[in-house]
Motif scaffolding. Structure first.
Motif, PDB file in Angstrom:
ATOM      1  N   SER A 127      -6.443  -0.772  -5.630  1.00 18.45           N
ATOM      2  CA  SER A 127      -6.754   0.667  -5.500  1.00 18.45           C
ATOM      3  C   SER A 127      -7.764   0.988  -4.402  1.00 18.45           C
ATOM      4  N   CYS A 135      -4.288   0.761  -1.772  1.00 20.29           N
ATOM      5  CA  CYS A 135      -3.692  -0.514  -2.152  1.00 20.29           C
ATOM      6  C   CYS A 135      -3.108  -0.384  -3.560  1.00 20.29           C
ATOM      7  N   GLU A 136      -1.890  -0.881  -3.729  1.00 16.45           N
ATOM      8  CA  GLU A 136      -1.229  -0.815  -5.037  1.00 16.45           C
ATOM      9  C   GLU A 136      -1.817  -1.809  -6.027  1.00 16.45           C
ATOM     10  N   GLN A 137      -2.515  -2.824  -5.506  1.00 18.14           N
ATOM     11  CA  GLN A 137      -3.071  -3.863  -6.386  1.00 18.14           C
ATOM     12  C   GLN A 137      -4.512  -3.559  -6.803  1.00 18.14           C
ATOM     13  N   THR A 157       0.858  -1.183   0.000  1.00 20.94           N
ATOM     14  CA  THR A 157       0.000   0.000   0.000  1.00 20.94           C
ATOM     15  C   THR A 157       0.891   1.229   0.000  1.00 20.94           C
ATOM     16  N   ARG A 158       0.337   2.345  -0.432  1.00 21.52           N
ATOM     17  CA  ARG A 158       1.099   3.583  -0.392  1.00 21.52           C
ATOM     18  C   ARG A 158       0.302   4.620   0.380  1.00 21.52           C
TER      19      ARG A 158
END
Length: 154
Positions: free
Chosen positions: A35, A31-33, A11-12
């Motif tokens: 969103s 979440c980077e995967q 996550t960013r």
């Protein structure tokens, strides 16, 4: 940080800002995967505070248990949740300021009752009846007399 939606570990942080009067950091994450966006809170880890129960058992101090007891005592009373949360915060602060690593459950109950007595009389009597385990009506009446005496001194 694990995404609560897809369980991905990446996550960013989108946004960080102080929260709870500067006592914690509120982070908005994505979440980077998948969103999915969610919020996390970060606060300073405090040394554990151990509560010694009446039977001698020990357990970690729980703000949630105190809040649940206060909510139950204040059911159907005009007491906002924010005031109850403030009491829990003040109780923990008072205990931690004593500088001890262990505290008796009895002492916590007395501190909580002190705050409740000044907040709401009915909630105070409800909490006291459970906390002090009133055995009969005479003990209950004695507690009410004490409460009335305190009110008359104000």
């Amino acid at each position: 940080m694990i995404c609560p939606s897809c369980q991905n570990n990446g996550t960013r942080v989108l946004d960080s800002r102080p929260s709870d009067e500067g006592k914690s950091i509120r982070r908005r994450r994505e979440c980077e995967q998948c969103s999915y966006r969610f919020t996390t809170f970060e606060r300073v880890e405090k040394t554990p505070l151990i509560v010694v129960k009446k039977d001698g058992n020990r357990e970690e101090f729980s703000r949630e248990k105190i809040l649940r007891g206060l909510i139950r005592a204040c059911e159907k009373r005009p007491v906002p949740l924010e005031k109850l949360e403030k009491i829990v915060e003040d109780v923990e602060k008072e205990i931690r300021n004593q500088g001890v690593s262990e505290v008796l459950s009895h002492d916590i109950g007395e501190i909580v009752m002190g705050y409740l007595a000044s907040l709401d009389d009915v909630a105070y009597v409800r909490f006291a009846s459970v906390y002090r385990q009133f055995k009969d009506i005479n003990v209950f009446v004695d507690e009410l007399k004490e409460l009335l005496e305190r009110e008359n001194k104000k």
